[in-house]
Scaffold this active site. Structure first.
Site, PDB file in Angstrom:
ATOM      1  N   ILE A 259       0.901  -1.158   0.000  1.00 16.05           N
ATOM      2  CA  ILE A 259       0.000   0.000   0.000  1.00 16.05           C
ATOM      3  C   ILE A 259       0.938   1.206   0.000  1.00 16.05           C
ATOM      4  O   ILE A 259       1.554   1.516   1.017  1.00 16.05           O
ATOM      5  CB  ILE A 259      -0.932   0.018   1.222  1.00 16.05           C
ATOM      6  N   PRO A 260       1.088   1.889  -1.130  1.00 17.38           N
ATOM      7  CA  PRO A 260       2.209   2.822  -1.315  1.00 17.38           C
ATOM      8  C   PRO A 260       2.017   4.199  -0.668  1.00 17.38           C
ATOM      9  O   PRO A 260       1.905   5.223  -1.348  1.00 17.38           O
ATOM     10  CB  PRO A 260       2.317   2.928  -2.833  1.00 17.38           C
ATOM     11  N   CYS A 261       2.029   4.232   0.670  1.00 18.03           N
ATOM     12  CA  CYS A 261       1.886   5.508   1.366  1.00 18.03           C
ATOM     13  C   CYS A 261       3.071   6.433   1.103  1.00 18.03           C
ATOM     14  O   CYS A 261       2.961   7.654   1.279  1.00 18.03           O
ATOM     15  CB  CYS A 261       1.711   5.279   2.858  1.00 18.03           C
ATOM     16  N   HIS A 262       4.187   5.872   0.646  1.00 15.83           N
ATOM     17  CA  HIS A 262       5.357   6.711   0.364  1.00 15.83           C
ATOM     18  C   HIS A 262       5.145   7.603  -0.855  1.00 15.83           C
ATOM     19  O   HIS A 262       5.922   8.523  -1.088  1.00 15.83           O
ATOM     20  CB  HIS A 262       6.603   5.840   0.159  1.00 15.83           C
ATOM     21  N   ARG A 263       4.094   7.384  -1.626  1.00 17.48           N
ATOM     22  CA  ARG A 263       3.842   8.185  -2.828  1.00 17.48           C
ATOM     23  C   ARG A 263       3.010   9.433  -2.540  1.00 17.48           C
ATOM     24  O   ARG A 263       2.631  10.136  -3.476  1.00 17.48           O
ATOM     25  CB  ARG A 263       3.150   7.324  -3.890  1.00 17.48           C
TER      26      ARG A 263
END
Length: 300
Positions: A259-263
Site C-alpha cells: 500500500i504505497p503511502c510513500h507516494r
C-alpha cells in the site's frame, strides 16, 4: 529472539546491506552529488563491482538513481500527476499495467473481527533483508496483514509493533511462507518495462476504520513512479477538507510498500512525515521512478 531469515543466502544478505548503506549515503548527501568511487567505498567494494551490483539490483545506475532524489524532481512529478487519482478512479484497478504496478485484492475485516483483535487468526511472519533495511512481513490465510521496516537489525522493534496490532492472534515465525511476499514487494523477481510485477494478485487483509480503509484503497490507485498530495487523496475519497485525517490514516498504513503511502507528499513538493524516515521515503520514490520513467524524462 527474532532473526533474519536463516534460510536466506548470506551473500544476498550482505549485498542488501551494502546497497542499503550506499542508498542511505545517496539520500543523505544527494546535494553533494557523490560519485561512483565514494559510493563504492561506502558499500565496501570496488567501483566496478559496486556499479554492476547496484544496477543489477535496482535496474538503474547509481547516477540515474541520484537524479530522482531532488526536490525539483518531486515538484515536477507532482505537477505532472495532478489528475492521476481521477484517472485511476475512472479506469479502476483493472486498468493499464502502467497505471498499477501491483494488483492487490483487499479484504476488510468485519466489525466483529476488528473487535476480536485477531482472535482465531494464525499470523505467519518473517524478517527479510532488503536494500532499504530489514523488513518484517506477516500474512494470514486470508492475506498479507503487515509489512514494515525494522530499525533494529534483529527486527525486535518491528515484531513488537506487529504483535501489539494483533494481540489476540497466534504468531508463528515462518520466513519461508512470507518470502514470496517480500520478493513481490521489493521486486527481487524483477520489474516489467512498464513497472508492473505481473503474477496473480496479492491479497491483503486490512484492519482499520472505514475511513482508514478508504484512504488505503485510494493509495493503491497511485501509479508506480508517481506522487500525489494529501489534498489529492482527500478529494479522491470524497472528503476534500479532511487533509489532516487523511494524513493520519496514511501514517497508520500497516502494509507499507504494497500500500504505497510513500507516494503521498506535500503539495509544495516537500517529502516528509514518513513512518520509517524521510530518507527511506526518498529512496523508495527514486527507485520506482527510475524504473518507470523514460531516460529523457529523467533528464528533464
Amino acid at each position: 529472539m527474532p532473526c533474519l531469515n536463516p534460510a536466506e543466502d548470506p551473500v544476498d544478505a550482505r549485498r542488501h546491506r551494502a546497497i542499503a548503506a550506499a542508498i542511505r549515503h545517496l539520500v543523505d548527501h544527494w546535494q553533494d552529488q557523490p560519485g561512483l568511487d565514494e559510493l563504492a567505498a561506502v558499500a565496501g567494494m570496488s567501483p566496478f563491482h559496486f556499479q554492476r551490483l547496484f544496477t543489477q539490483w535496482a535496474g538503474i545506475s547509481p547516477k540515474r538513481f541520484l537524479q530522482f532524489l531532488t526536490l525539483d524532481n518531486a515538484k515536477r512529478l507532482l505537477a505532472a500527476n495532478q489528475s492521476v487519482l481521477d484517472v485511476a478512479l475512472d479506469v479502476g484497478l483493472s486498468g493499464p499495467s502502467r497505471l498499477h504496478d501491483l494488483f492487490v485484492a483487499c479484504e476488510a475485516m468485519t466489525p466483529g473481527e476488528y473487535k476480536a483483535l485477531g482472535g482465531g487468526l494464525t499470523i505467519r511472519w518473517g524478517l527479510h533483508s532488503t536494500p532499504f533495511g530489514p523488513s518484517l512481513v506477516a500474512a494470514t490465510e486470508r492475506g498479507v496483514c503487515w509489512l514494515s521496516f525494522a530499525e533494529e537489525e534483529d527486527g525486535r522493534d518491528a515484531l513488537a509493533e506487529m504483535a501489539a496490532a494483533w494481540p489476540a492472534a497466534r504468531l508463528v515465525e515462518d520466513a519461508d511462507a512470507t518470502r514470496p511476499v517480500a520478493a513481490r514487494a521489493f521486486r527481487w523477481d524483477g520489474f516489467a518495462k512498464d513497472g508492473s510485477t505481473g503474477g496473480e494478485p496479492l491479497r491483503l487483509l486490512m484492519k482499520g476504520t472505514n475511513f482508514q480503509i478508504k484512504v488505503w484503497e485510494a493509495l493503491l490507485r497511485i501509479p508506480s513512479g508517481a506522487v500525489v498530495s494529501y489534498e489529492d487523496v482527500a478529494r479522491a475519497i470524497g472528503q476534500p477538507t479532511a487533509m489532516r485525517a487523511v494524513g493520519a490514516a496514511v501514517g497508520r498504513n500497516p502494509v507499507c510498500v504494497l500500500i504505497p503511502c510513500h507516494r503521498v507528499i506535500q503539495k509544495s513538493g516537500i517529502i516528509h512525515n514518513y513512518r520509517y524516515g524521510v530518507p527511506r521515503k526518498r529512496a523508495l520514490l527514486a527507485w520506482e521512478q527510475g524504473h518507470v520513467l523514460p531516460e529523457d524524462e529523467a533528464a528533464a
